[in-house]
Design an enzyme around this catalytic site. Structure first.
Site, PDB file in Angstrom:
ATOM      1  N   HIS A 263       0.833  -1.204   0.000  1.00 28.34           N
ATOM      2  CA  HIS A 263       0.000   0.000   0.000  1.00 28.34           C
ATOM      3  C   HIS A 263       0.871   1.260   0.000  1.00 28.34           C
ATOM      4  CE1 HIS A 263      -3.758   2.225   1.221  1.00 28.34           C
ATOM      5  NE2 HIS A 263      -2.862   3.046   1.738  1.00 28.34           N
ATOM      6  N   GLU A 264       1.788   1.340   0.969  1.00 29.35           N
ATOM      7  CA  GLU A 264       2.627   2.545   1.083  1.00 29.35           C
ATOM      8  C   GLU A 264       3.563   2.690  -0.124  1.00 29.35           C
ATOM      9  OE1 GLU A 264       1.800   4.612   3.248  1.00 29.35           O
ATOM     10  OE2 GLU A 264       0.619   3.351   4.608  1.00 29.35           O
ATOM     11  N   HIS A 267       1.866   4.826  -2.658  1.00 35.84           N
ATOM     12  CA  HIS A 267       2.066   6.250  -2.353  1.00 35.84           C
ATOM     13  C   HIS A 267       3.488   6.676  -2.734  1.00 35.84           C
ATOM     14  CE1 HIS A 267      -1.694   6.949  -0.286  1.00 35.84           C
ATOM     15  NE2 HIS A 267      -1.464   6.063   0.665  1.00 35.84           N
ATOM     16  N   GLU A 293      -4.577   8.185  -2.711  1.00 38.85           N
ATOM     17  CA  GLU A 293      -5.116   6.915  -2.216  1.00 38.85           C
ATOM     18  C   GLU A 293      -5.371   5.956  -3.387  1.00 38.85           C
ATOM     19  OE1 GLU A 293      -4.975   6.677   0.950  1.00 38.85           O
ATOM     20  OE2 GLU A 293      -5.974   4.744   1.303  1.00 38.85           O
TER      21      GLU A 293
END
Lengths: 496, 496
Positions: A263-264, A267, A293
């Site tokens: 997930h990160e 980003h 997001e």
């Protein structure tokens, strides 16, 4: 000389960018490295930096330059930059400093109360400080709404999603309301009796970190321009040239940390690939919260929990952590795609997550518009949980309306961006597939580059050169449309 | 209103203190955590901070307040703070910005050349960039000397040791010249044939770090307000509330890293124990380079290499790294106190170290005063090495006049502070022993608190409230006197 004026304006924002660099690093350090006794001095230093940045943004000289610049002499990218500069200056100018200070104090008090009241299930104890936060947020919303000529909640929403109208948001969320509950109960029904085998720890931290770094590399994370560390709450910080992401390892479980890293990394790759030429200017920043997001969810949900990717993961998991029954390929897919409605938003699966957002959106909007008061929240919460997820939260404030930190510092208008990001991720994936017909086949062969290159070109390299709706339309051929999200969920959970 | 004027001045320096906090943390991160690709953005951000700090220091408003403040209305500590504020403002104002910029550029170029020329033993290749550094340093010295009404070298010396005259320094160094060579050859003679057994690695990094942290705790380092990390060149950075020290571990050797940690812990405890009430003001800073070095050398040389301490260390070494012949108690003492003149300053033992400083002092002083040119350095170096240490360096620039980084960025006047620190450490130890007759006995029992408390009271808690000569006189009853250093070296190396 218009050119000179614009160059001077850019100079001031380059300076602000460098100040922000120092703040980003001090903030990262505070959450990853700083010993507890360093907190007071650090908080003072960071507050001083905020004052400096606010002074620089709102200085008469900044406003003089902004008034003097001649947009017609600028090229398209410079005009976009000017638009972002203007937005930032107006945003910093609009709020009375006394209100900003009162909000900061009230937020700190309310967050402190929340840390005690939540474990004690003490809604009544939380109310006094929270009431003040809401009062000040309504005041902020009033000021912003008057200046922007929009409704109060929309004014707060636009802090996080510039250009998003409430009408557009309602169109999207009303569509979601139509099909989400049915799709969720169908998915739960379909998985009944197919509980996956759970991984058995202990899993060593160093082993998990090596596995995470391997996956990060596979996803193209550039370790020359970033690091992976540990913090209590995972986040992606730092600056585009030096992205600092974090995770948290559990010894009894290994997929949560790994999915968090994926997930990160979404980003992070967005940040690492923002347009080089605009890196020091507002036009070179990431577009908005929802777009950010959408990148983390493209990585975690669209790619990371896909059967194709999870099957890739199996040999790496075994190499890093040893084999065990839970690492059977089909079981890993079941683990990554398990649907199980629960009380806690941050633990929610991909299908029930939007229900948590709809619930919060309805409540915070009514609260800011003055249609309900803070005392009405628990009843509204209980009703919505029953309606959307079929769960009873009566009397359980701890796992109900006291569970999130967002409202304690007045971040009303933020929650919708999570689901907008999920929807955009699905829409981007569909567009990437259409542009690159071999995309899924290549991922199944262990090569995600078609997807990543498509995102780089259509999202990352765009920075804030376009406004969000234009960015989405140019990338996907249409406005944000929840239909792609519905199709994605149906394909994965009802037809997969 | 004088009070208000002074308060406003303090306010500006509180702000500068907080800016410096951000710079200190960004600087620490750069050397310990930052991935290489982050360097350019970091350098830009730190340069921007320097500009901001220089602007704030030299702003008309700062100088207006400084001119308007009425010293007679201030208490003693406030007057001391005003003195330090004035010094800092004058120091920032005196240099023409164009010269500062030229020095920064020339220093960067020269350091870059040095990194290639040193390994290649290429003195000729180093000369062009170095000549420019010297030219600019002479210009700086001329400007400073005119303003201060002193000699040119003294003006540079006082950047690092405010208040130290060249006359006082010469008195001290001439005394040293009298007895050092004889003492050194006696010590070498006395140790002949007593080579210690060397520790045999490999030594694990985690084991060495745990050992280092144990010794740091024993020395009173506060881990609530600091950390130990790794960097290429050990240093002590951060801020008083959050001191960041570093070391570097070797797998084939274990005492270098440990003694380095003890050294940096001396710097760290000074910083951690600066006067709380003055922490945000110039009067609350560490006094000078020599005083700082006296603390690290009180820890490393006076305490850390004493037989009493080294015997304490033995069981901790064995517990952390396992037993081996080198860890015999007498052998550990021999290892810690071995005297062996060599070419490299940073590897020098306690007795030959000052000879390296005398050599550099003579050369850099003559260079700044225009008595010699850069072309004369190698000959002067060779002669002094032969005279002071009996070693031949002809043609060996790499391990001769190219060995240090200090001159590459024009830090002329810095070298003397190393030996002044060593002398002050000996004088402080003697004073502490006189004040606390049980001091050595207590250290031998494993309790260094009498020494540490004495340093806390007489040095650490004084910050910059006193000027250096007054600080030394109040702590020890007399001015800096190299006789204590001579007695210490005699006692340890000729009589011990």
């Amino acid at each position: 000389m218009t050119d000179t004026t614009y160059q001077q304006l850019e100079g001031r924002f380059t300076r602000l960018h460098r100040y922000a660099h120092l703040g980003a690093m001090a903030g990262w350090d505070q959450l990853t490295m700083m010993p507890t006794g360093g907190n007071e001095a650090r908080a003072e230093a960071m507050a001083e930096l905020s004052v400096l940045m606010h002074e620089t943004l709102t200085a008469p000289e900044t406003r003089r330059l902004l008034a003097a610049v001649e947009p017609s002499s600028l090229n398209e990218a410079q005009q976009a930059n000017l638009r972002e500069i203007r937005r930032e200056v107006e945003d910093a100018t609009i709020m009375p400093p006394s209100l900003v200070e009162a909000q900061s104090l009230a937020g700190a008090r309310c967050e402190k109360a929340w840390r005690t009241c939540r474990p004690n299930n003490d809604w009544e104890g939380f109310l006094p400080t929270f009431r003040e936060v809401v009062r000040l947020s309504r005041e902020e919303a009033r000021i912003r709404a008057e200046a922007a000529g929009c409704s109060r909640y929309e004014a707060l929403l636009q802090k996080f999603e510039p250009g998003l109208t409430l009408e557009a948001l309602d169109d999207i969320f009303n569509d979601l309301r139509q099909w989400l509950p049915g799709l969720l109960s169908e998915a739960v029904e379909r998985q009944r009796g197919q509980d996956p085998v759970l991984p058995q720890g202990p899993f060593g931290e160093a082993d998990q970190r090596r596995l995470g770094e391997r996956v990060m590399r596979w996803l193209g994370f550039d370790f020359e321009h970033g690091r992976l560390d540990v913090s209590l709450h995972p986040f992606c910080g730092g600056v585009p040239d030096d992205v600092r992401l974090t995770t948290r390892y559990r010894s009894d479980e290994c997929l949560t940390a790994l999915m968090g890293i994926i997930h990160e990394t979404g980003h992070a790759r967005y940040e690492q690939n923002l347009p080089e030429a605009w890196r020091r200017q507002p036009a070179g920043r990431a577009r908005s919260m929802a777009v950010h997001e959408s990148q983390s969810l493209s990585f975690e949900m669209q790619l990371g929990r896909s059967a194709a990717f999870v099957r890739q993961l199996r040999p790496w998991l075994i190499e890093a952590l040893g084999d065990q029954p839970a690492f059977d390929a089909d079981n890993l897919v079941r683990l990554s795609q398990q649907v199980r409605p629960g009380l806690i938003r941050v633990d929610a699966d991909e299908v029930s997550y939007p229900a948590h957002i709809l619930l919060r959106y309805d409540i915070e909007r009514a609260l800011i518009e003055g249609e309900i008061e803070v005392e009405d929240i628990p009843t509204r919460w209980d009703e919505a949980m029953q309606h959307l997820l079929g769960l009873d939260t009566r009397g359980n404030y701890r796992d109900g309306c006291l569970q999130d930190i967002h409202w304690t510092d007045g971040s009303f208008g933020y929650f919708p961006t999570y689901s907008l990001g999920a929807m955009l991720a699905a829409q981007l994936m569909a567009a990437a597939r259409q542009a690159e017909p071999q995309l899924d086949a290549r991922i199944a062969e262990g090569d995600p580059s078609l997807l990543l290159e498509w995102l780089r070109t259509h999202i990352w390299q765009q920075g804030s050169l376009l406004e969000t709706p234009e960015l989405i339309t140019r990338a996907t051929g249409e406005a944000l449309n929840p239909e792609y999200y519905r199709r994605h969920l149906r394909a994965r959970y009802l037809e997969g």
